[in-house]
Design a protein around this motif. Structure first.
Motif, PDB file in Angstrom:
ATOM      1  N   GLY A 131      12.368  86.071 -33.428  1.00  0.00           N
ATOM      2  CA  GLY A 131      11.708  87.044 -34.301  1.00  0.00           C
ATOM      3  C   GLY A 131      12.686  88.043 -34.875  1.00  0.00           C
ATOM      4  N   ARG A 132      12.227  89.268 -35.113  1.00  0.00           N
ATOM      5  CA  ARG A 132      13.073  90.317 -35.668  1.00  0.00           C
ATOM      6  C   ARG A 132      13.546  91.235 -34.554  1.00  0.00           C
ATOM      7  N   ARG A 133      14.835  91.211 -34.327  1.00  0.00           N
ATOM      8  CA  ARG A 133      15.402  92.081 -33.298  1.00  0.00           C
ATOM      9  C   ARG A 133      15.763  93.418 -33.928  1.00  0.00           C
ATOM     10  N   LEU A 134      15.167  94.496 -33.406  1.00  0.00           N
ATOM     11  CA  LEU A 134      15.447  95.829 -33.929  1.00  0.00           C
ATOM     12  C   LEU A 134      16.774  96.324 -33.363  1.00  0.00           C
ATOM     13  N   LYS A 135      17.508  97.016 -34.191  1.00  0.00           N
ATOM     14  CA  LYS A 135      18.838  97.480 -33.785  1.00  0.00           C
ATOM     15  C   LYS A 135      18.732  98.634 -32.798  1.00  0.00           C
ATOM     16  N   GLY A 136      19.690  98.682 -31.892  1.00  0.00           N
ATOM     17  CA  GLY A 136      19.743  99.769 -30.924  1.00  0.00           C
ATOM     18  C   GLY A 136      18.904  99.486 -29.694  1.00  0.00           C
ATOM     19  N   SER A 137      18.754 100.517 -28.878  1.00  0.00           N
ATOM     20  CA  SER A 137      17.969 100.418 -27.649  1.00  0.00           C
ATOM     21  C   SER A 137      16.551 100.902 -27.906  1.00  0.00           C
ATOM     22  N   PRO A 138      15.594 100.420 -27.110  1.00  0.00           N
ATOM     23  CA  PRO A 138      14.222 100.913 -27.301  1.00  0.00           C
ATOM     24  C   PRO A 138      14.143 102.413 -27.039  1.00  0.00           C
ATOM     25  N   PRO A 139      13.567 103.189 -27.961  1.00  0.00           N
ATOM     26  CA  PRO A 139      13.443 104.636 -27.734  1.00  0.00           C
ATOM     27  C   PRO A 139      12.682 104.936 -26.445  1.00  0.00           C
ATOM     28  N   ILE A 140      13.088 105.970 -25.754  1.00  0.00           N
ATOM     29  CA  ILE A 140      12.408 106.358 -24.510  1.00  0.00           C
ATOM     30  C   ILE A 140      11.017 106.893 -24.819  1.00  0.00           C
ATOM     31  N   ALA A 141      10.906 107.700 -25.870  1.00  0.00           N
ATOM     32  CA  ALA A 141       9.604 108.270 -26.246  1.00  0.00           C
ATOM     33  C   ALA A 141       8.668 107.161 -26.710  1.00  0.00           C
ATOM     34  N   LEU A 142       7.508 107.060 -26.086  1.00  0.00           N
ATOM     35  CA  LEU A 142       6.562 105.998 -26.402  1.00  0.00           C
ATOM     36  C   LEU A 142       6.158 106.021 -27.868  1.00  0.00           C
ATOM     37  N   ASP A 143       5.877 107.195 -28.403  1.00  0.00           N
ATOM     38  CA  ASP A 143       5.430 107.302 -29.790  1.00  0.00           C
ATOM     39  C   ASP A 143       6.461 106.717 -30.746  1.00  0.00           C
ATOM     40  N   LEU A 144       7.733 107.061 -30.550  1.00  0.00           N
ATOM     41  CA  LEU A 144       8.787 106.566 -31.429  1.00  0.00           C
ATOM     42  C   LEU A 144       8.987 105.066 -31.234  1.00  0.00           C
ATOM     43  N   ARG A 145       8.900 104.606 -30.002  1.00  0.00           N
ATOM     44  CA  ARG A 145       9.050 103.176 -29.722  1.00  0.00           C
ATOM     45  C   ARG A 145       7.989 102.369 -30.479  1.00  0.00           C
ATOM     46  N   VAL A 146       6.753 102.844 -30.410  1.00  0.00           N
ATOM     47  CA  VAL A 146       5.657 102.141 -31.081  1.00  0.00           C
ATOM     48  C   VAL A 146       5.831 102.203 -32.590  1.00  0.00           C
ATOM     49  N   ARG A 147       6.213 103.367 -33.115  1.00  0.00           N
ATOM     50  CA  ARG A 147       6.402 103.505 -34.567  1.00  0.00           C
ATOM     51  C   ARG A 147       7.448 102.515 -35.070  1.00  0.00           C
ATOM     52  N   LYS A 148       8.545 102.379 -34.361  1.00  0.00           N
ATOM     53  CA  LYS A 148       9.613 101.468 -34.776  1.00  0.00           C
ATOM     54  C   LYS A 148       9.149 100.012 -34.717  1.00  0.00           C
ATOM     55  N   LEU A 149       8.402  99.668 -33.667  1.00  0.00           N
ATOM     56  CA  LEU A 149       7.933  98.292 -33.526  1.00  0.00           C
ATOM     57  C   LEU A 149       6.923  97.932 -34.616  1.00  0.00           C
TER      58      LEU A 149
END
Length: 202
Positions: free
Chosen positions: A164-182
């Motif tokens: 699939g599409r691999r997002l650059k960097g590490s998964p954000p610790i903050a849940l809200d930001l992690r979900v927004r990026k995904l």
């Protein structure tokens, strides 16, 4: 204290603090994507083979079977179809446990989101009342409206990977930001579920 007293020591289980609003936002995002990805009568994106949220599909059945919670039940079914497709694609990776996706945010978070879903389902409130973010799905399927919702989550860098599409960097610790990026990683549109994901460090 002797070794025989170990069983009497209380075990502390601490969860990472995430605001309930972030948990609700993650659940809302899962439900919106699950709804949009259906294939049925009101053909959405066709990412999974389910027809649960349409009037003459799962809705008709669940209205009769579960008159008090049918709205939650149809969303739950669509979410399960999406979760299974997400898991199927992750299994193609040599180390699927390292993959963080919208439907696999990490064991603790997945558990909390599932608990929250069941709490809301038991609350007696309608889904769009309990989760106002579901307003995007309240008027029925509209492709442009869905993609406007996705684009509203911002941009994120991604590279193609075998699953699939691999997002650059590490998964954000903050849940809200992690979900927004995904969610942002769902764009541009694709004929099959693009599985936006992060790779967790081993």
């Amino acid at each position: 204290m002797s070794m025989f007293d170990v069983e009497d020591v209380p075990i502390r289980s601490e969860r990472t603090p995430h605001p309930m609003s972030d948990v609700d936002r993650a659940l809302t995002s899962q439900l919106v994507v699950a709804w949009a990805g259906e294939t049925g009568e009101e053909r959405g994106l066709g990412w999974w083979r389910s027809d649960l949220v349409s009037e003459y599909g799962g809705e008709d059945l669940f209205r009769r079977l579960l008159p008090g919670t049918w709205r939650w039940a149809v969303l739950q079914g669509a979410r399960e179809a999406a979760r299974r497709k997400d898991a199927e694609l992750r299994r193609h990776d040599y180390d699927p446990d390292r993959i963080v996706s919208l439907f696999s945010l990490g064991f603790e978070l997945d558990e909390r989101i599932e608990e929250r879903f069941h709490d809301l389902k038991r609350s007696g409130r309608a889904p769009d009342e309990a989760l106002p973010g579901l307003a995007v799905v309240s008027d029925g399927w509209c492709r442009d409206q869905f993609w406007d919702w996705v684009i509203g989550h911002g941009e994120t860098g991604a590279v193609a990977s075998p699953i699939g599409r691999r997002l650059k960097g590490s998964p954000p610790i903050a849940l809200d930001l992690r979900v927004r990026k995904l969610v942002a990683g769902l764009a541009p549109s694709a004929d099959t579920y693009p599985l936006p994901h992060y790779m967790r460090a081993s």
